[in-house]
Design a protein around this motif. Structure first.
Motif, PDB file in Angstrom:
ATOM      1  N   VAL A   1     -44.034 -12.664  -2.516  1.00 48.78           N
ATOM      2  CA  VAL A   1     -44.585 -13.013  -3.829  1.00 48.78           C
ATOM      3  C   VAL A   1     -45.575 -14.160  -3.656  1.00 48.78           C
ATOM      4  N   ASP A   2     -46.735 -14.042  -4.285  1.00 52.73           N
ATOM      5  CA  ASP A   2     -47.778 -15.060  -4.187  1.00 52.73           C
ATOM      6  C   ASP A   2     -47.725 -16.052  -5.336  1.00 52.73           C
ATOM      7  N   VAL A   3     -47.404 -15.586  -6.534  1.00 54.63           N
ATOM      8  CA  VAL A   3     -47.402 -16.461  -7.713  1.00 54.63           C
ATOM      9  C   VAL A   3     -46.169 -16.148  -8.559  1.00 54.63           C
ATOM     10  N   TYR A   4     -45.489 -17.205  -9.021  1.00 51.54           N
ATOM     11  CA  TYR A   4     -44.352 -17.063  -9.934  1.00 51.54           C
ATOM     12  C   TYR A   4     -44.765 -17.572 -11.310  1.00 51.54           C
ATOM     13  N   VAL A   5     -44.480 -16.782 -12.343  1.00 48.56           N
ATOM     14  CA  VAL A   5     -44.756 -17.187 -13.721  1.00 48.56           C
ATOM     15  C   VAL A   5     -43.422 -17.291 -14.448  1.00 48.56           C
ATOM     16  N   PRO A   6     -42.934 -18.499 -14.747  1.00 46.83           N
ATOM     17  CA  PRO A   6     -41.637 -18.647 -15.410  1.00 46.83           C
ATOM     18  C   PRO A   6     -41.718 -18.290 -16.890  1.00 46.83           C
ATOM     19  N   GLY A   7     -40.537 -18.023 -17.464  1.00 44.46           N
ATOM     20  CA  GLY A   7     -40.473 -17.713 -18.884  1.00 44.46           C
ATOM     21  C   GLY A   7     -39.583 -16.521 -19.137  1.00 44.46           C
ATOM     22  N   CYS A   8     -39.137 -16.374 -20.393  1.00 44.11           N
ATOM     23  CA  CYS A   8     -38.245 -15.257 -20.737  1.00 44.11           C
ATOM     24  C   CYS A   8     -38.518 -14.794 -22.174  1.00 44.11           C
ATOM     25  N   PRO A   9     -39.565 -14.010 -22.367  1.00 42.49           N
ATOM     26  CA  PRO A   9     -40.622 -13.693 -21.398  1.00 42.49           C
ATOM     27  C   PRO A   9     -41.726 -14.740 -21.438  1.00 42.49           C
ATOM     28  N   PRO A  10     -42.574 -14.792 -20.420  1.00 40.96           N
ATOM     29  CA  PRO A  10     -43.720 -15.706 -20.452  1.00 40.96           C
ATOM     30  C   PRO A  10     -44.704 -15.281 -21.547  1.00 40.96           C
ATOM     31  N   THR A  11     -45.385 -16.254 -22.106  1.00 41.28           N
ATOM     32  CA  THR A  11     -46.412 -15.953 -23.099  1.00 41.28           C
ATOM     33  C   THR A  11     -47.663 -15.434 -22.400  1.00 41.28           C
ATOM     34  N   PRO A  12     -48.558 -14.793 -23.126  1.00 42.37           N
ATOM     35  CA  PRO A  12     -49.826 -14.376 -22.510  1.00 42.37           C
ATOM     36  C   PRO A  12     -50.578 -15.538 -21.872  1.00 42.37           C
ATOM     37  N   GLN A  13     -50.500 -16.727 -22.494  1.00 44.93           N
ATOM     38  CA  GLN A  13     -51.172 -17.887 -21.904  1.00 44.93           C
ATOM     39  C   GLN A  13     -50.566 -18.248 -20.547  1.00 44.93           C
ATOM     40  N   ALA A  14     -49.233 -18.102 -20.423  1.00 41.18           N
ATOM     41  CA  ALA A  14     -48.578 -18.394 -19.147  1.00 41.18           C
ATOM     42  C   ALA A  14     -49.004 -17.399 -18.074  1.00 41.18           C
ATOM     43  N   LEU A  15     -49.112 -16.124 -18.452  1.00 41.17           N
ATOM     44  CA  LEU A  15     -49.551 -15.118 -17.484  1.00 41.17           C
ATOM     45  C   LEU A  15     -50.989 -15.392 -17.045  1.00 41.17           C
ATOM     46  N   ILE A  16     -51.846 -15.749 -17.992  1.00 35.53           N
ATOM     47  CA  ILE A  16     -53.229 -16.084 -17.637  1.00 35.53           C
ATOM     48  C   ILE A  16     -53.262 -17.280 -16.693  1.00 35.53           C
ATOM     49  N   ASN A  17     -52.404 -18.263 -16.938  1.00 30.74           N
ATOM     50  CA  ASN A  17     -52.322 -19.415 -16.035  1.00 30.74           C
ATOM     51  C   ASN A  17     -51.919 -18.975 -14.626  1.00 30.74           C
ATOM     52  N   GLY A  18     -50.991 -18.009 -14.538  1.00 34.93           N
ATOM     53  CA  GLY A  18     -50.600 -17.475 -13.232  1.00 34.93           C
ATOM     54  C   GLY A  18     -51.744 -16.736 -12.558  1.00 34.93           C
ATOM     55  N   LEU A  19     -52.536 -16.001 -13.332  1.00 27.65           N
ATOM     56  CA  LEU A  19     -53.680 -15.293 -12.763  1.00 27.65           C
ATOM     57  C   LEU A  19     -54.738 -16.281 -12.267  1.00 27.65           C
ATOM     58  N   ILE A  20     -54.923 -17.381 -12.982  1.00 25.90           N
ATOM     59  CA  ILE A  20     -55.857 -18.413 -12.525  1.00 25.90           C
ATOM     60  C   ILE A  20     -55.343 -19.053 -11.238  1.00 25.90           C
ATOM     61  N   ALA A  21     -54.003 -19.254 -11.158  1.00 31.91           N
ATOM     62  CA  ALA A  21     -53.416 -19.796  -9.923  1.00 31.91           C
ATOM     63  C   ALA A  21     -53.669 -18.848  -8.749  1.00 31.91           C
ATOM     64  N   LEU A  22     -53.625 -17.542  -9.001  1.00 29.60           N
ATOM     65  CA  LEU A  22     -53.924 -16.569  -7.947  1.00 29.60           C
ATOM     66  C   LEU A  22     -55.381 -16.681  -7.526  1.00 29.60           C
ATOM     67  N   GLN A  23     -56.283 -16.868  -8.482  1.00 29.06           N
ATOM     68  CA  GLN A  23     -57.688 -17.047  -8.131  1.00 29.06           C
ATOM     69  C   GLN A  23     -57.898 -18.286  -7.270  1.00 29.06           C
ATOM     70  N   GLU A  24     -57.181 -19.353  -7.591  1.00 28.89           N
ATOM     71  CA  GLU A  24     -57.291 -20.573  -6.782  1.00 28.89           C
ATOM     72  C   GLU A  24     -56.779 -20.339  -5.367  1.00 28.89           C
ATOM     73  N   LYS A  25     -55.743 -19.519  -5.231  1.00 28.21           N
ATOM     74  CA  LYS A  25     -55.248 -19.199  -3.883  1.00 28.21           C
ATOM     75  C   LYS A  25     -56.274 -18.389  -3.108  1.00 28.21           C
ATOM     76  N   ILE A  26     -56.923 -17.437  -3.792  1.00 28.52           N
ATOM     77  CA  ILE A  26     -57.945 -16.626  -3.134  1.00 28.52           C
ATOM     78  C   ILE A  26     -59.102 -17.514  -2.676  1.00 28.52           C
ATOM     79  N   ASP A  27     -59.462 -18.517  -3.482  1.00 28.82           N
ATOM     80  CA  ASP A  27     -60.563 -19.416  -3.124  1.00 28.82           C
ATOM     81  C   ASP A  27     -60.287 -20.176  -1.833  1.00 28.82           C
ATOM     82  N   GLN A  28     -59.019 -20.384  -1.505  1.00 28.34           N
ATOM     83  CA  GLN A  28     -58.661 -21.174  -0.332  1.00 28.34           C
ATOM     84  C   GLN A  28     -58.544 -20.328   0.938  1.00 28.34           C
ATOM     85  N   GLN A  29     -58.701 -19.013   0.824  1.00 24.19           N
ATOM     86  CA  GLN A  29     -58.557 -18.146   1.994  1.00 24.19           C
ATOM     87  C   GLN A  29     -59.868 -18.037   2.761  1.00 24.19           C
TER      88      GLN A  29
END
Length: 233
Positions: A142-170
């Motif tokens: 797993v590359d990114v964890y998004v907490p919540g039960c369930p997470p809000t759309p804003q939380a999921l978007i934050n997780g997707l941005i975190a994935l983009q930041e990880k891609i930038d570092q590769q």
């Protein structure tokens, strides 16, 4: 300076040809990485893959209100062979794990996994359930964890941005899918579902534990027989 006479600051030190090639690749990577990563981070195609209530929030995130097109992630694909990102959204049951691993194996590199919600990340409220896996990361990386039960759309978007930041570092020079025989890439053994879920990567451990249990059972059965023999004597 030729490959045969390459030196590292001194004419007496010969740099092997293989090392010289790596240096060239590294220098090229420094120039290409920003463009390469910019293209990948803005064209991540998630797979349509919903498991439980978190999937409702994922669908909501993909609607026009939150505009995933801003991040280049609005193209949800119905096949793993055209997907870059698996969003595990919901409760992961033991019956579903072999299918999840099989879908993950069908995704081409580079591939990423986002664990959405408490259930996918650690079992959530069903953690002690007999048919629930307490975390999909026990079977696929797993590359990114998004907490919540369930997470809000804003939380999921934050997780997707975190994935983009990880891609930038590769970097092209170090990413595992371009390395020869990297253990972090390739197929993940598909678990076997029987009376319980069996991870084939832990088969040796399971066999050892089963042999130990049989040995202890044999000792327990032998103790009454020894006691009866001593009493009779």
């Amino acid at each position: 300076m030729t490959a045969d006479s390459s030196t590292a600051g001194s004419p007496d030190v010969v740099v092997p040809e293989e090392l010289s090639n790596n240096v060239v690749i590294t220098n090229i990577a420094k120039l290409l990485d920003p463009v390469y990563n910019w293209g990948r981070r803005n064209s991540v195609w998630p797979m349509v893959f919903g498991l439980a209530c978190c999937a409702i929030e994922m669908i909501c995130t993909a609607a026009s209100r939150y505009d995933l097109a801003r991040f280049g992630m609005e193209v949800f694909r119905a096949t793993p062979r055209q997907s870059d990102l698996m969003i595990v959204s919901g409760t992961v049951t033991k019956k579903m794990v072999p299918t999840i691993v099989r879908l993950y194996n069908q995704m081409p590199e580079p591939r990423y996994v986002l664990s959405m919600g408490a259930c996918a990340s650690g079992g959530g409220p069903f953690k002690e359930g007999y048919n629930v896996v307490d975390g999909i990361d026990k079977f696929i990386p797993v590359d990114v964890y998004v907490p919540g039960c369930p997470p809000t759309p804003q939380a999921l978007i934050n997780g997707l941005i975190a994935l983009q930041e990880k891609i930038d570092q590769q970097s092209i020079a170090t990413v595992p899918w371009y390395q020869k025989d990297d253990p972090t890439t390739g197929l993940v053994p598909v678990p076997v579902l029987g009376p319980d879920l069996v991870d084939l990567r832990q088969l040796d451990i399971i066999k050892a534990e089963a042999a130990q249990a049989r040995a202890e059972m044999a000792e327990d059965e032998a103790e009454p027989e020894v006691a009866e023999a001593e009493t009779a004597a």
